[in-house]
Design a protein around this motif. Sequence first.
Motif, short mmCIF file in Angstrom:
data_model
loop_
_atom_site.label_atom_id
_atom_site.label_comp_id
_atom_site.label_asym_id
_atom_site.label_seq_id
_atom_site.Cartn_x
_atom_site.Cartn_y
_atom_site.Cartn_z
N ILE A 197 18.94 15.05 36.54
CA ILE A 197 20.23 15.36 37.44
C ILE A 197 20.81 14.07 37.95
CG2 ILE A 197 18.27 15.15 38.64
CD1 ILE A 197 19.06 17.75 40.92
N MET A 198 22.03 14.70 39.05
CA MET A 198 22.86 13.56 39.15
C MET A 198 22.75 14.14 40.40
SD MET A 198 22.60 13.83 35.58
CE MET A 198 23.28 12.77 34.34
N ALA A 199 23.29 13.53 41.84
CA ALA A 199 24.47 14.45 42.54
C ALA A 199 25.20 12.56 43.75
CB ALA A 199 23.24 14.92 43.59
N MET A 200 25.76 13.36 44.78
CA MET A 200 26.28 12.37 45.15
C MET A 200 26.58 13.41 46.72
SD MET A 200 29.87 10.48 45.25
CE MET A 200 30.12 9.60 46.99
N ASN A 201 26.00 12.96 47.80
CA ASN A 201 26.23 14.09 48.80
C ASN A 201 27.23 13.50 49.51
OD1 ASN A 201 24.09 15.91 48.52
ND2 ASN A 201 22.56 14.58 49.35
N GLY A 202 28.65 14.34 50.59
CA GLY A 202 29.16 14.07 51.38
C GLY A 202 28.72 13.11 52.54
N VAL A 203 29.39 12.52 53.34
CA VAL A 203 29.31 11.86 54.45
C VAL A 203 28.76 12.35 55.90
CG1 VAL A 203 29.86 9.60 53.11
CG2 VAL A 203 31.71 11.05 55.14
N ASP A 204 29.49 13.62 55.62
CA ASP A 204 29.59 14.02 57.49
C ASP A 204 29.32 15.53 57.22
OD1 ASP A 204 32.23 14.34 56.18
OD2 ASP A 204 33.39 13.76 57.64
N TYR A 205 29.08 16.00 56.06
CA TYR A 205 28.70 17.28 56.27
C TYR A 205 28.30 17.88 54.66
CZ TYR A 205 30.76 17.36 51.18
OH TYR A 205 31.09 17.24 49.99
#
Length: 229
Positions: A197-205
Amino acid sequence: MRSIDAIGIALATLVPAIPASGLHAQSMPPAGYLGPAGPPVAAVAEPGAPSLAAITDDAFPHLFSIAPGYPRKDAHVSVIGAYTIAETKGSHVTAAWSRGYLPVSLSFSDGRCFDFTADYNGPHLSNARLTRVACGTPWKDGATPPAPPAGSRLRLAGTNWGYVDWVDDKAGVSTITGPFAKTYQPFFTAQMPTMAIMAMNGVDYPGGNMTLVGRYRGRLSVVVLEVGY
């Protein structure tokens, strides 16, 4: 067309608040960018690279489902790009990793390594391609996840950006838990056994992008998602 690597340089310069682990080899913010999309797979493939093919959208209506009881009613998961990668008896993938969600590094049993990457225009990926790279040490998140229910047969496939990927190999189902949860909290399920699994979350949502590497109908597959948790 601006490449996603150029977007990554801009992201690293303009958004220093994102953890460094999410910037390494990461090439775009979760929202993607505007511009004309190309074909699903790049017209020119790198010589010697494994064959890459797009999976059509009609394969996904029942592949991913938000877990019953997940507390946020507006949680969602949608496919923005999915591909199969050809393997042979003498060359199969042994590891997959990324500190973001693209590009994804793939290590093959014959000693070769490739990066899977694509352009992110609008709602879908395009110009997907495999690029030969030097093999390095596979990166692992290293986070200790909350344990699943006692007595479960779940296998830990990996952790990234607070998400945890658990696999029931007998059922062929993967369960992704919500990011940074202190207890086991299923977020969504995938009807495919995964290996990374790889991921990246938004910085403001409360959302971002995620990539799962696993087996779809028995074939090595890379599936890139847009999620809201």
